[in-house]
Scaffold this active site. Sequence first.
Site, PDB file in Angstrom:
ATOM      1  N   TYR A 195      -8.071 -17.785   7.723  1.00 58.26           N
ATOM      2  CA  TYR A 195      -7.614 -17.272   6.428  1.00 58.26           C
ATOM      3  C   TYR A 195      -8.239 -18.039   5.266  1.00 58.26           C
ATOM      4  CZ  TYR A 195      -4.753 -13.802   8.546  1.00 58.26           C
ATOM      5  OH  TYR A 195      -4.382 -12.688   9.242  1.00 58.26           O
TER       6      TYR A 195
ATOM      7  N   ARG B 227     -11.521 -16.486   4.714  1.00 59.95           N
ATOM      8  CA  ARG B 227     -11.417 -15.162   4.084  1.00 59.95           C
ATOM      9  C   ARG B 227     -10.999 -15.265   2.622  1.00 59.95           C
ATOM     10  NH1 ARG B 227      -7.882 -11.714   7.658  1.00 59.95           N
ATOM     11  NH2 ARG B 227      -8.265 -10.179   6.026  1.00 59.95           N
TER      12      ARG B 227
ATOM     13  N   HIS C  74      -0.034  -4.641   3.430  1.00 57.04           N
ATOM     14  CA  HIS C  74      -0.212  -5.786   4.332  1.00 57.04           C
ATOM     15  C   HIS C  74      -0.260  -7.117   3.586  1.00 57.04           C
ATOM     16  CE1 HIS C  74      -1.977  -2.763   7.469  1.00 57.04           C
ATOM     17  NE2 HIS C  74      -0.669  -2.668   7.340  1.00 57.04           N
TER      18      HIS C  74
ATOM     19  N   CYS D 204       6.654 -20.073   3.225  1.00 58.69           N
ATOM     20  CA  CYS D 204       7.114 -21.053   4.201  1.00 58.69           C
ATOM     21  C   CYS D 204       7.337 -20.355   5.545  1.00 58.69           C
ATOM     22  CB  CYS D 204       8.419 -21.671   3.700  1.00 58.69           C
ATOM     23  SG  CYS D 204       9.056 -22.932   4.821  1.00 58.69           S
TER      24      CYS D 204
ATOM     25  N   CYS E 161      14.201 -21.107   4.693  1.00 55.02           N
ATOM     26  CA  CYS E 161      13.747 -21.720   3.439  1.00 55.02           C
ATOM     27  C   CYS E 161      13.523 -20.667   2.351  1.00 55.02           C
ATOM     28  CB  CYS E 161      12.464 -22.512   3.681  1.00 55.02           C
ATOM     29  SG  CYS E 161      11.705 -23.110   2.168  1.00 55.02           S
TER      30      CYS E 161
ATOM     31  N   CYS F 224       5.263 -26.852   2.845  1.00 59.10           N
ATOM     32  CA  CYS F 224       6.151 -26.145   1.913  1.00 59.10           C
ATOM     33  C   CYS F 224       6.672 -27.137   0.859  1.00 59.10           C
ATOM     34  CB  CYS F 224       7.321 -25.528   2.675  1.00 59.10           C
ATOM     35  SG  CYS F 224       8.518 -24.755   1.563  1.00 59.10           S
TER      36      CYS F 224
ATOM     37  N   CYS G 233      11.087 -26.991   1.050  1.00 59.58           N
ATOM     38  CA  CYS G 233      11.847 -27.665   2.114  1.00 59.58           C
ATOM     39  C   CYS G 233      11.160 -28.951   2.576  1.00 59.58           C
ATOM     40  CB  CYS G 233      12.091 -26.716   3.289  1.00 59.58           C
ATOM     41  SG  CYS G 233      10.604 -26.318   4.233  1.00 59.58           S
TER      42      CYS G 233
HETATM   43  C1  BJW Z   1     -16.683   1.986   5.839  1.00 62.77           C
HETATM   44  C2  BJW Z   1     -17.652   1.148   5.326  1.00 62.77           C
HETATM   45  C3  BJW Z   1     -18.142   1.491   4.077  1.00 62.77           C
HETATM   46  C4  BJW Z   1     -17.105   0.315   7.182  1.00 62.77           C
HETATM   47  N1  BJW Z   1     -17.683   2.584   3.468  1.00 62.77           N
HETATM   48  N2  BJW Z   1     -16.239   3.061   5.239  1.00 62.77           N
HETATM   49  C5  BJW Z   1       4.008   3.312  15.399  1.00 62.77           C
HETATM   50  C6  BJW Z   1       4.787   3.161  14.266  1.00 62.77           C
HETATM   51  C7  BJW Z   1       4.978   1.901  13.697  1.00 62.77           C
HETATM   52  C8  BJW Z   1       4.370   0.762  14.232  1.00 62.77           C
HETATM   53  C9  BJW Z   1       3.593   0.910  15.359  1.00 62.77           C
HETATM   54  C10 BJW Z   1       3.426   2.167  15.927  1.00 62.77           C
HETATM   55  N3  BJW Z   1       2.629   2.001  16.995  1.00 62.77           N
HETATM   56  C11 BJW Z   1       2.319   0.677  17.101  1.00 62.77           C
HETATM   57  C12 BJW Z   1       2.901  -0.017  16.105  1.00 62.77           C
HETATM   58  C13 BJW Z   1       2.800  -1.499  15.919  1.00 62.77           C
HETATM   59  C14 BJW Z   1       1.653  -2.001  15.099  1.00 62.77           C
HETATM   60  C15 BJW Z   1       0.412  -1.137  15.212  1.00 62.77           C
HETATM   61  O1  BJW Z   1       0.059  -0.372  14.351  1.00 62.77           O
HETATM   62  N4  BJW Z   1      -0.351  -1.295  16.293  1.00 62.77           N
HETATM   63  C16 BJW Z   1      -1.582  -0.545  16.474  1.00 62.77           C
HETATM   64  C17 BJW Z   1      -2.621  -1.422  17.134  1.00 62.77           C
HETATM   65  C18 BJW Z   1      -1.277   0.713  17.270  1.00 62.77           C
HETATM   66  N5  BJW Z   1       2.063  -2.100  13.717  1.00 62.77           N
HETATM   67  C19 BJW Z   1       2.691  -3.189  13.289  1.00 62.77           C
HETATM   68  O2  BJW Z   1       2.949  -4.132  14.013  1.00 62.77           O
HETATM   69  C20 BJW Z   1       3.104  -3.216  11.824  1.00 62.77           C
HETATM   70  N6  BJW Z   1       4.462  -3.637  11.717  1.00 62.77           N
HETATM   71  C21 BJW Z   1       5.469  -2.941  12.233  1.00 62.77           C
HETATM   72  O3  BJW Z   1       5.308  -1.861  12.754  1.00 62.77           O
HETATM   73  O4  BJW Z   1       6.677  -3.535  12.078  1.00 62.77           O
HETATM   74  C22 BJW Z   1       7.842  -2.936  12.628  1.00 62.77           C
HETATM   75  C23 BJW Z   1       8.983  -3.827  12.223  1.00 62.77           C
HETATM   76  C24 BJW Z   1       9.990  -3.300  11.425  1.00 62.77           C
HETATM   77  C25 BJW Z   1      11.064  -4.121  11.052  1.00 62.77           C
HETATM   78  C26 BJW Z   1      11.114  -5.441  11.479  1.00 62.77           C
HETATM   79  C27 BJW Z   1      10.089  -5.969  12.249  1.00 62.77           C
HETATM   80  C28 BJW Z   1       9.020  -5.147  12.627  1.00 62.77           C
HETATM   81  C29 BJW Z   1       2.299  -4.257  11.034  1.00 62.77           C
HETATM   82  C30 BJW Z   1       0.848  -3.956  10.985  1.00 62.77           C
HETATM   83  C31 BJW Z   1       0.106  -5.105  10.299  1.00 62.77           C
HETATM   84  C32 BJW Z   1      -1.394  -4.975  10.375  1.00 62.77           C
HETATM   85  N7  BJW Z   1      -1.980  -6.186   9.959  1.00 62.77           N
HETATM   86  C33 BJW Z   1      -3.411  -6.315   9.823  1.00 62.77           C
HETATM   87  C34 BJW Z   1      -3.721  -7.788   9.441  1.00 62.77           C
HETATM   88  C35 BJW Z   1      -3.333  -8.052   7.988  1.00 62.77           C
HETATM   89  C36 BJW Z   1      -3.642  -9.437   7.572  1.00 62.77           C
HETATM   90  C37 BJW Z   1      -5.090  -9.725   7.495  1.00 62.77           C
HETATM   91  O5  BJW Z   1      -5.853  -9.033   6.768  1.00 62.77           O
HETATM   92  O6  BJW Z   1      -5.524 -10.645   8.167  1.00 62.77           O
HETATM   93  O7  BJW Z   1      -3.904  -5.429   8.831  1.00 62.77           O
HETATM   94  S1  BJW Z   1      -4.323  -5.799  11.292  1.00 62.77           S
HETATM   95  C38 BJW Z   1      -5.680  -5.105  10.417  1.00 62.77           C
HETATM   96  O8  BJW Z   1      -5.758  -3.660  10.615  1.00 62.77           O
HETATM   97  C39 BJW Z   1      -5.355  -5.315   8.926  1.00 62.77           C
HETATM   98  C40 BJW Z   1      -5.828  -4.030   8.329  1.00 62.77           C
HETATM   99  O9  BJW Z   1      -5.206  -3.816   7.074  1.00 62.77           O
HETATM  100  C41 BJW Z   1      -5.441  -3.020   9.369  1.00 62.77           C
HETATM  101  C42 BJW Z   1      -6.176  -1.712   9.260  1.00 62.77           C
HETATM  102  O10 BJW Z   1      -7.533  -1.867   9.478  1.00 62.77           O
HETATM  103  P1  BJW Z   1      -8.563  -1.083   8.568  1.00 62.77           P
HETATM  104  O11 BJW Z   1      -8.414  -1.527   7.167  1.00 62.77           O
HETATM  105  O12 BJW Z   1      -8.460   0.358   8.816  1.00 62.77           O
HETATM  106  O13 BJW Z   1      -9.948  -1.706   9.064  1.00 62.77           O
HETATM  107  P2  BJW Z   1     -10.821  -1.281  10.330  1.00 62.77           P
HETATM  108  O14 BJW Z   1     -11.776  -2.390  10.542  1.00 62.77           O
HETATM  109  O15 BJW Z   1     -10.005  -0.864  11.468  1.00 62.77           O
HETATM  110  O16 BJW Z   1     -11.602   0.011   9.826  1.00 62.77           O
HETATM  111  C43 BJW Z   1     -12.587  -0.053   8.807  1.00 62.77           C
HETATM  112  C44 BJW Z   1     -13.173   1.332   8.661  1.00 62.77           C
HETATM  113  O17 BJW Z   1     -14.077   1.313   7.576  1.00 62.77           O
HETATM  114  C45 BJW Z   1     -13.960   1.804   9.889  1.00 62.77           C
HETATM  115  O18 BJW Z   1     -13.531   3.139  10.193  1.00 62.77           O
HETATM  116  C46 BJW Z   1     -15.405   1.791   9.420  1.00 62.77           C
HETATM  117  O19 BJW Z   1     -16.181   2.842  10.000  1.00 62.77           O
HETATM  118  C47 BJW Z   1     -15.250   2.008   7.945  1.00 62.77           C
HETATM  119  N8  BJW Z   1     -16.317   1.448   7.114  1.00 62.77           N
HETATM  120  N9  BJW Z   1     -17.874   0.127   6.261  1.00 62.77           N
HETATM  121  C48 BJW Z   1     -16.741   3.366   4.117  1.00 62.77           C
HETATM  122  N10 BJW Z   1     -19.117   0.751   3.508  1.00 62.77           N
END
Ligand code: BJW
Length: 294
Positions: free
Chosen positions: A69, A72, A124, A132, A137, A179, A182
């Site tokens: 991180y 990044r 996200h 923390c 906390c 933190c 705390c």
């Molecule tokens: C271009 C380009 C150019 C390249 N021009 N295009 C059904 C319902 C609800 C939840 C789930 C569900 N099924 C499964 C889940 C659980 C899970 C999930 O989704 N899992 C999947 C693997 C299936 N979801 C979760 O866990 C979420 N939380 C949750 O559901 O909580 C429930 C809960 C409720 C109450 C209490 C407790 C829990 C949380 C999801 C968090 C995702 N986090 C991340 C990390 C964030 C931090 C960080 O940045 O480090 O988010 S993972 C990562 O993926 C990041 C991104 O935001 C996210 C999406 O990725 P993104 O942005 O689409 O990137 P890529 O790389 O996948 O795609 C890039 C695209 O760009 C590609 O298509 C390229 O072709 C294109 N591209 N260059 C145009 N120049």
Amino acid sequence: MAPSTSIPTFHAALATSPRILCLLGAGLSASSGLPTFRGKGGFWRNHDATVLATPEAFAADPGLVWQFYAHRRHMALNARPNPAHYALAKLGGKRGGDLMVLSQNVDGLSPRAGQPESTIRYLHGSLFDVKCVGENCGHSEKDNFKDPLCPALEILPNFSVPKDNEPRYTVKAEDLPRCPKCKTNILRPGVTWFGEALPEGMLEDADKWIDKGKVDLMLLIGTSAAVWPAAGYIEMARGAGARIAVVNMVAPGDPGRVGFKDEDWVFEGDAAKLVPEMLRPAIGEVYVRGDSAQ
Ligand code: BJW
């Protein structure tokens, strides 16, 4: 069904589409030099980014995850918003409450491009929020742009391309940011990891916006639409009447499991080039100069 690839037909629809929902992903910032999550760009050192972005990885090795991180944060601070960020910000200025942008990006480039706060929700979190790890906390900080966040997280010149693909150094838990409230626990990045709930109010705001009435257009920009609940908004928008326009380097066969219709669009290519072109009739030209745009 075959979606259209015609910008003129998209322009015609834009003129008669008051309410627009956007889902943004990492591809939006690819032209700003920030890597995506999946595919080629999805590795940091020899680690899969989607594995590092988990509570399990942080619990196992907080020093490693913080280095990821810290790197990044450093890259995002040194990146500039691209014309697509500015185009969406201009659209926000013109359309106000009729636009809802759901961003999965944590890089801070949309706010730096001037995206009006009322038109965007950061599903996200942000690389620049820290909180923390202690559940009781409750300490959190917004917009902490300190770089490095602490001496141990300084980015060394050879940090991003180690020859042996192995960490040059490790960061011990006691050297990680602590933190200030705390004084016991370490801080963690204020981003949403897999299995964690999205930041408070985000989904509620998005749901309320959708419930207000017909959604005319949904733009999927630079996202693989592989992560939920973000991807679930595609189906919701479809249910609320939306035509879908996908902007992606690689056109997907199916946008977020809802299937394409003839009335949708797919624009294959770089979002930084395509988005300003798509939005031109609504926002005019986007001229980027240094750190600002007109
Ligand atoms: C271009 C380009 C150019 C390249 N021009 N295009 C059904 C319902 C609800 C939840 C789930 C569900 N099924 C499964 C889940 C659980 C899970 C999930 O989704 N899992 C999947 C693997 C299936 N979801 C979760 O866990 C979420 N939380 C949750 O559901 O909580 C429930 C809960 C409720 C109450 C209490 C407790 C829990 C949380 C999801 C968090 C995702 N986090 C991340 C990390 C964030 C931090 C960080 O940045 O480090 O988010 S993972 C990562 O993926 C990041 C991104 O935001 C996210 C999406 O990725 P993104 O942005 O689409 O990137 P890529 O790389 O996948 O795609 C890039 C695209 O760009 C590609 O298509 C390229 O072709 C294109 N591209 N260059 C145009 N120049």
